[in-house]
Design an enzyme around this catalytic site. Structure first.
Site, PDB file in Angstrom:
ATOM      1  N   TYR A 123     -24.668 -19.082 -33.040  1.00  0.00           N
ATOM      2  CA  TYR A 123     -24.041 -18.590 -34.265  1.00  0.00           C
ATOM      3  C   TYR A 123     -22.678 -19.245 -34.407  1.00  0.00           C
ATOM      4  O   TYR A 123     -21.916 -19.319 -33.445  1.00  0.00           O
ATOM      5  CB  TYR A 123     -23.867 -17.067 -34.184  1.00  0.00           C
ATOM      6  CG  TYR A 123     -23.048 -16.483 -35.313  1.00  0.00           C
ATOM      7  CD1 TYR A 123     -23.666 -15.994 -36.459  1.00  0.00           C
ATOM      8  CD2 TYR A 123     -21.658 -16.429 -35.243  1.00  0.00           C
ATOM      9  CE1 TYR A 123     -22.921 -15.477 -37.511  1.00  0.00           C
ATOM     10  CE2 TYR A 123     -20.905 -15.915 -36.283  1.00  0.00           C
ATOM     11  CZ  TYR A 123     -21.539 -15.437 -37.415  1.00  0.00           C
ATOM     12  OH  TYR A 123     -20.802 -14.928 -38.445  1.00  0.00           O
ATOM     13  N   GLU A 211     -20.777 -19.521 -42.961  1.00  0.00           N
ATOM     14  CA  GLU A 211     -21.457 -18.917 -41.821  1.00  0.00           C
ATOM     15  C   GLU A 211     -22.773 -19.645 -41.570  1.00  0.00           C
ATOM     16  O   GLU A 211     -23.598 -19.747 -42.470  1.00  0.00           O
ATOM     17  CB  GLU A 211     -21.729 -17.434 -42.118  1.00  0.00           C
ATOM     18  CG  GLU A 211     -22.351 -16.692 -40.950  1.00  0.00           C
ATOM     19  CD  GLU A 211     -22.634 -15.227 -41.289  1.00  0.00           C
ATOM     20  OE1 GLU A 211     -22.373 -14.372 -40.436  1.00  0.00           O
ATOM     21  OE2 GLU A 211     -23.117 -14.952 -42.402  1.00  0.00           O
TER      22      GLU A 211
END
Length: 402
Positions: A123, A211
């Protein structure tokens, strides 16, 4: 919460294109709006495996259902012919997922991309963080899952790097983040380069957040951004014309879109009393007090600070267009707002729109005496109220009378 923001909505393929333009590695893809284009794209890709994705803004499309009978808005296949066939059951049909309205959302475009194997998922995000007065990189070797869950269960797997906005991402920072994400050997440098390019993109488009989940590695040793969400700063619209022109309002409430054109914030609810207020806090208080007196708010329209007469007119037009509305409650607390402008706007709107529903007005603040005089001398059936409580009671009573 209700924030005075009109979020810019980009489709997945638009975000991927922005990333591609900044040198970020994404899967090879084409976009198609007909089944034959999708078939052509699938052949042109020359990929071992192809992924076909319906382009809608709502999440949960993998588990969604089309009104053509097709199940799932994301399909994998090795055969280009199948891509054409499936696209024919997606394009022009409505896809319903757990995040769409009941009737679903019509699919107008599909993305045809090279499917890649992911051997590991991480991530990575860059966001503006108030506590650091600037951008921060956040990463975790635990990708592909909900990052909030990772933060709660294993906070030690969340890594942060504060970026100095004047010097950008330093080499040692990018490499440290890549190592913390678990990229090894030559992949570490490759990941560090991707991180730097993502930061370039973040700055270039005036993002508040980029993101990437997952930022993955393939068995062939390539670092790829598989899925990305980009949020933009509305205040940068003046210098990000190209990005904002891509805004897809097709899935937004048409009333909200129309309100945004006049710099008004519109939130639809399911009652019958329309609320016209300035400021989100006052809006919530107004809704609560209507509720307390046994009424139900139909919507609220937030004027914000700098009000012009034509905005008041536009607001009334929007409020009366909603067939559920049986009464309108205006609650303006004028600080920066001049009450007389509001009063003039209200009387003009009432006359021109031939208002058919009861109207209760409570004005307080700057120039309020003049405003009250305008209303009382207008000869229009406007009920004035002394305070919020009084206004709510009168609005609820007006509906009961009808």
């Amino acid at each position: 919460g209700i924030t005075p923001r009109r979020w810019l909505n980009l489709q997945e393929y638009q975000s991927k294109k922005l990333m591609q333009d900044s040198g970020v590695t994404v899967q090879r893809f084409f976009v198609a709006d007909t089944a034959s284009e999708a078939l052509e794209a699938a052949k042109r890709l020359k990929a071992k495996e192809i992924v076909l994705k319906a382009q809608i803004l709502a999440g949960g499309r993998g588990k969604g259902v089309f009104d053509s009978g097709l199940k799932g808005g994301v399909h994998l296949t090795k055969d280009p012919a199948v891509v054409g066939e499936l696209a024919g059951k997606m394009l022009g049909f409505s896809l319903t997922t757990k995040q769409t309205p009941k009737e679903g959302v019509k699919v107008k475009t599909v993305m045809v991309a090279e499917a890649l194997d992911i051997s590991r998922e991480t991530y990575f995000a860059i966001l503006m963080d108030r506590s650091f007065n600037g951008p921060v990189m956040v990463g975790s070797p635990q990708g592909g899952v909900d990052i909030e869950e990772v933060a709660a269960a294993t906070p030690e797997l969340i890594f942060k790097e504060v970026i100095d906005i004047f010097e950008g991402v330093r080499d040692d920072q990018a490499l440290r983040m890549a190592a913390n994400l678990g990229f090894k050997g030559p992949l570490e440098r490759q990941a560090a380069n991707q991180i730097k390019r993502l930061y370039d993109l973040f700055l270039k488009v005036d993002a508040t957040q980029v993101e990437v989940n997952p930022l993955g590695e393939t068995p062939e040793g390539q670092v790829v951004c598989f899925d990305a969400k980009i949020n933009f700063d509305d205040n940068a619209e003046f210098r990000q014309k190209a990005v904002f022109a891509m805004d897809d309002t097709a899935e937004s409430d048409p009333l909200e879109t129309e309100a945004a054109r006049h710099d008004l914030k519109y939130i639809g609810l399911d009652g019958n009393i329309a609320c016209f207020v300035n400021g989100a806090g006052l809006a919530m208080a107004t809704c609560d007090i209507i509720d307390l007196h046994g009424g139900k708010p139909a919507n609220f329209l937030d004027l914000g600070g700098g009000v012009k007469e034509n905005q008041v007119y536009a607001a009334f037009k929007l409020l009366t267009a909603d067939p559920k509305v049986e009464a309108i409650l205006v609650n303006i607390f004028g600080g920066i707002v001049n009450c007389a402008i509001i009063a003039n706007g209200i009387t003009k709107a009432c006359r021109e729109l031939e208002l058919k529903v009861p109207l209760v007005v409570r004005l307080e603040g700057t120039n309020v005496q003049e405003a009250k005089r305008i209303l009382s001398e207008s000869g229009l059936p406007i009920t004035s109220a002394t305070d919020l409580d009084d206004a709510a009671k009168k609005a609820v009573a007006a509906i009961a009378k009808n």
